[in-house]
Design an enzyme around this catalytic site. Structure first.
Site, mmCIF file in Angstrom:
data_model
loop_
_atom_site.group_PDB
_atom_site.id
_atom_site.type_symbol
_atom_site.label_atom_id
_atom_site.label_comp_id
_atom_site.label_asym_id
_atom_site.label_seq_id
_atom_site.Cartn_x
_atom_site.Cartn_y
_atom_site.Cartn_z
ATOM 1 N N GLN A 54 45.169 7.898 114.733
ATOM 2 C CA GLN A 54 46.577 7.642 114.995
ATOM 3 C C GLN A 54 46.756 6.140 115.049
ATOM 4 O OE1 GLN A 54 49.576 9.747 116.389
ATOM 5 N NE2 GLN A 54 50.217 7.798 115.547
ATOM 6 N N ASP A 203 45.332 -6.767 106.559
ATOM 7 C CA ASP A 203 44.794 -6.266 107.825
ATOM 8 C C ASP A 203 43.298 -6.006 107.671
ATOM 9 O OD1 ASP A 203 44.648 -5.357 110.424
ATOM 10 O OD2 ASP A 203 45.376 -3.355 109.973
HETATM 11 N N1 LIG Z 1 40.330 7.543 102.673
HETATM 12 C C1 LIG Z 1 39.783 7.622 103.890
HETATM 13 N N2 LIG Z 1 38.563 8.175 104.045
HETATM 14 C C2 LIG Z 1 38.004 8.260 105.274
HETATM 15 N N3 LIG Z 1 38.589 7.856 106.395
HETATM 16 C C3 LIG Z 1 39.799 7.309 106.312
HETATM 17 C C4 LIG Z 1 40.468 7.154 105.062
HETATM 18 N N4 LIG Z 1 41.664 6.582 105.282
HETATM 19 C C5 LIG Z 1 41.738 6.385 106.618
HETATM 20 N N5 LIG Z 1 40.633 6.810 107.240
HETATM 21 C C6 LIG Z 1 40.346 6.755 108.691
HETATM 22 O O1 LIG Z 1 41.546 6.655 109.414
HETATM 23 C C7 LIG Z 1 41.637 5.409 110.101
HETATM 24 C C8 LIG Z 1 43.058 4.873 110.018
HETATM 25 O O2 LIG Z 1 43.453 4.764 108.647
HETATM 26 P P1 LIG Z 1 44.317 3.531 108.140
HETATM 27 O O3 LIG Z 1 43.612 2.287 108.515
HETATM 28 O O4 LIG Z 1 44.639 3.735 106.725
HETATM 29 O O5 LIG Z 1 45.621 3.754 108.952
HETATM 30 P P2 LIG Z 1 46.339 2.842 110.048
HETATM 31 O O6 LIG Z 1 45.544 1.623 110.357
HETATM 32 O O7 LIG Z 1 46.759 3.728 111.130
HETATM 33 O O8 LIG Z 1 47.577 2.478 109.243
HETATM 34 P P3 LIG Z 1 48.671 1.406 109.571
HETATM 35 O O9 LIG Z 1 48.253 0.724 110.837
HETATM 36 O O10 LIG Z 1 48.668 0.560 108.354
HETATM 37 O O11 LIG Z 1 49.911 2.194 109.738
HETATM 38 C C9 LIG Z 1 40.625 4.519 109.413
HETATM 39 O O12 LIG Z 1 40.134 3.527 110.280
HETATM 40 C C10 LIG Z 1 39.552 5.502 108.997
HETATM 41 O O13 LIG Z 1 38.689 5.780 110.066
HETATM 42 MG MG LIG Z 2 43.519 0.647 109.826
#
Ligand SMILES: Nc1ncnc2c1ncn2[C@@H]1O[C@H](COP(=O)(O)OP(=O)(O)OP(=O)(O)O)[C@@H](O)[C@H]1O
Ligand SMILES: [Mg+2]
Lengths: 316, 186
Positions: A54, A203
């Site tokens: 999340q 980021d």
């Molecule tokens: N393609 C993927 N394969 C495996 N794990 C993933 C993948 N995409 C995301 N994750 C897991 O989910 C976590 C959060 O994903 P991501 O960094 O894309 O989102 P976020 O940081 O919440 O997005 P944002 O802050 O930009 O809204 C990552 O740190 C990783 O652990």
């Molecule tokens: Mg992230």
């Protein structure tokens, strides 16, 4: 600007899938901090999805199933057994004006999907884009089976510390060179490829680099040497990525990564950053003359950005 | 013997997707004429398999059409024509239908029909198609689809740069999957 995001990513450190089935239960998040932000029911009713992360604005779900290829037909199209799929969902936010919110969600989702696809076409190691629904803020992509760079380094350091008593400082330093350095060189080189395409990540943290257990040709070729299996770094989370020709923006990317190393792996961060930058410089344009000029400029800017950062932190 | 395939996309479990593959087709021009005339018996997506790489490629287009239908943003009149349009490449409907759809000279055909209302019509679909297409039905498998692909048509339709190799079919399927997902958004 990104402080809020940063706090979130520290609160929910990188979740990886290497031990997915074993620890899934402990990793599944039950918090829904933004109220009614669940997935569109048509999707959650059709697929078994597990919320695994999340972020500040997105939820990450894992699905064993592909959104449109039934399991029985997957084997025919993918030579490797599937590691599952990721659904990244940007739910509507209550506190933003509705029309504006929908616009923003659409914009961010599309921007991330476009960049993922562009980088994939350019041969940069990113998850494959499978589908996008900008209206609902959804991106389907391939799941990367492996730990985040952050947890992998932690795991390596812990293992080395446990053996410290028998092995001593020198042996450990050697082990870091032997095991961690090749991975960080590869990470630097992958970032260089990204920047060479005039794309900045926005980021770049150690949680946004995942290490896929390499199952490709390289893995076979190293079997007979005493080299450890090389991990294949995959860059994720392009929600804030942009096109930029400015050396300064690339320097900021590197600086953000440097700060991430300092805060999460303080003891050896200097060494780690040095290896990443070594891989970066070597990988940038693969030694072309004009590329050398550019990369020197980026390194100069990095020094300036560091200095600014230090001044700022002295002021408070 | 019928070689048609009926399956359900995981995200759309209530829609039945029927896919047929035909070779030695001798009446493509007639089929096209009926289609253009709006004959409702011909409400199928008639695709020229020269532009098709794999089953996954077909399903990517079906998925795009179904999600657009769900969002109420179909660009064409019917789900069937939308599936052909969803193969993508361009935002121009006529141009896309010409590139991916049936041509007067098509001698093989890939046909798709989606039932979104949970009515089981599998048999009537194959019977109806038997009445429409003069040709040989063959099993819908990646092996059979591969034999009919014209890889240069794929390169042209998706504007894939010469530097990118088309040798590995599952890699090319990834490329066209992204192109289908982003059509109209790039
Ligand atoms: N393609 C993927 N394969 C495996 N794990 C993933 C993948 N995409 C995301 N994750 C897991 O989910 C976590 C959060 O994903 P991501 O960094 O894309 O989102 P976020 O940081 O919440 O997005 P944002 O802050 O930009 O809204 C990552 O740190 C990783 O652990
Ligand atoms: Mg992230």
């Amino acid at each position: 600007m990104t402080l809020f995001r940063k706090l979130w990513s520290f609160a929910y450190p990188g979740f990886s899938f290497s031990h997915f089935h074993r620890v899934m239960a402990t990793r599944t998040l039950s918090v829904m901090p933004l109220g009614n932000v669940t997935l569109p029911s048509a999707i959650s009713e059709a697929l078994a999805l597990t919320l695994i992360a999340q972020g500040a604005e997105a939820q990450i779900y894992f699905s064993v199933e592909h959104p449109f290829i039934p399991a029985t037909y997957l084997t025919g199209t993918n030579s490797q057994p599937s590691a599952g799929y990721i659904l990244k969902y940007r739910p509507p936010k209550r506190y933003r004006h509705n029309a504006l919110d929908a616009q923003l969600t659409k914009h961010r989702t599309l921007s991330e999907a476009r960049i993922l696809y562009k980088l994939f076409l350019a041969g940069i190691s990113v998850p494959q884009l499978i589908a996008v629904d900008p209206r609902q803020g959804l991106i389907w992509m391939e799941n990367i089976d492996g730990q985040s760079l952050k947890s992998w380094i932690w795991a390596q350091e812990t293992e080395m510390e446990e053996r410290q008593v028998d092995e001593g400082e020198d042996a450990q330093a050697q082990k870091r060179v032997h095991i961690i350095k090749p991975v960080l060189l590869a990470v630097g080189s992958e970032i260089a490829k990204l920047h060479f395409l005039e794309t900045v990540h926005g980021d770049l943290t150690t949680s946004n680099v995942l290490l896929r257990d390499s199952s490709r040709v390289e893995a076979i070729t190293v079997t007979f040497s005493d080299k450890p299996m090389v991990k294949d770094p995959v860059i994720i989370d392009f929600g804030l990525a942009q096109q930029s020709t400015l050396p300064e923006d690339k320097a900021v990317d590197l600086y953000v990564l440097e700060r991430a190393f300092i805060s999460t792996h303080p003891i050896h961060s200097e060494e780690y950053v040095e290896w990443v930058l070594e891989g970066y410089v070597a990988g940038f344009g693969r030694g072309k003359k004009t590329a050398m000029f550019k990369v020197n400029e980026i390194m100069r800017k990095l020094d300036a950005v560091r200095l600014r950062g230090r001044k700022r932190s002295m002021v408070g | 013997m019928m070689g048609g395939l009926t399956l359900h996309l995981p995200q759309f479990p209530h829609s039945s997707v029927h896919i047929g593959l035909y070779t030695s087709v001798s009446n493509a021009a007639t089929i096209r004429k009926e289609l253009l005339a709006g004959n409702t018996r011909y409400s199928y997506a008639f695709v020229d398999p020269r532009g098709v790489l794999s089953l996954a490629h077909v399903l990517a287009a079906v998925y795009r059409a179904l999600t657009d239908m769900q969002a109420g943003t179909l660009r064409t009149k019917t789900l069937s024509s939308e599936i052909v349009f969803a193969f993508g490449g361009t935002m121009n409907i006529a141009e896309t239908l010409r590139r991916f759809g049936i041509n007067d000279n098509s001698d093989s055909l890939l046909v798709v029909k989606v039932d979104t209302d949970q009515m089981e019509r599998t048999n009537s679909v194959w019977n109806e198609l038997e009445g429409i297409i003069q040709g040989t039905s063959i099993p819908v498998t990646d092996e059979n689809i591969e034999k009919l692909t014209d890889i240069e048509t794929i390169r042209k339709n998706y504007k894939i740069q010469q530097g990118i190799s088309l040798a590995n079919r599952s890699e090319v399927t990834k490329i066209v999957t992204g192109a289908i997902a982003l059509r109209g958004y790039l």
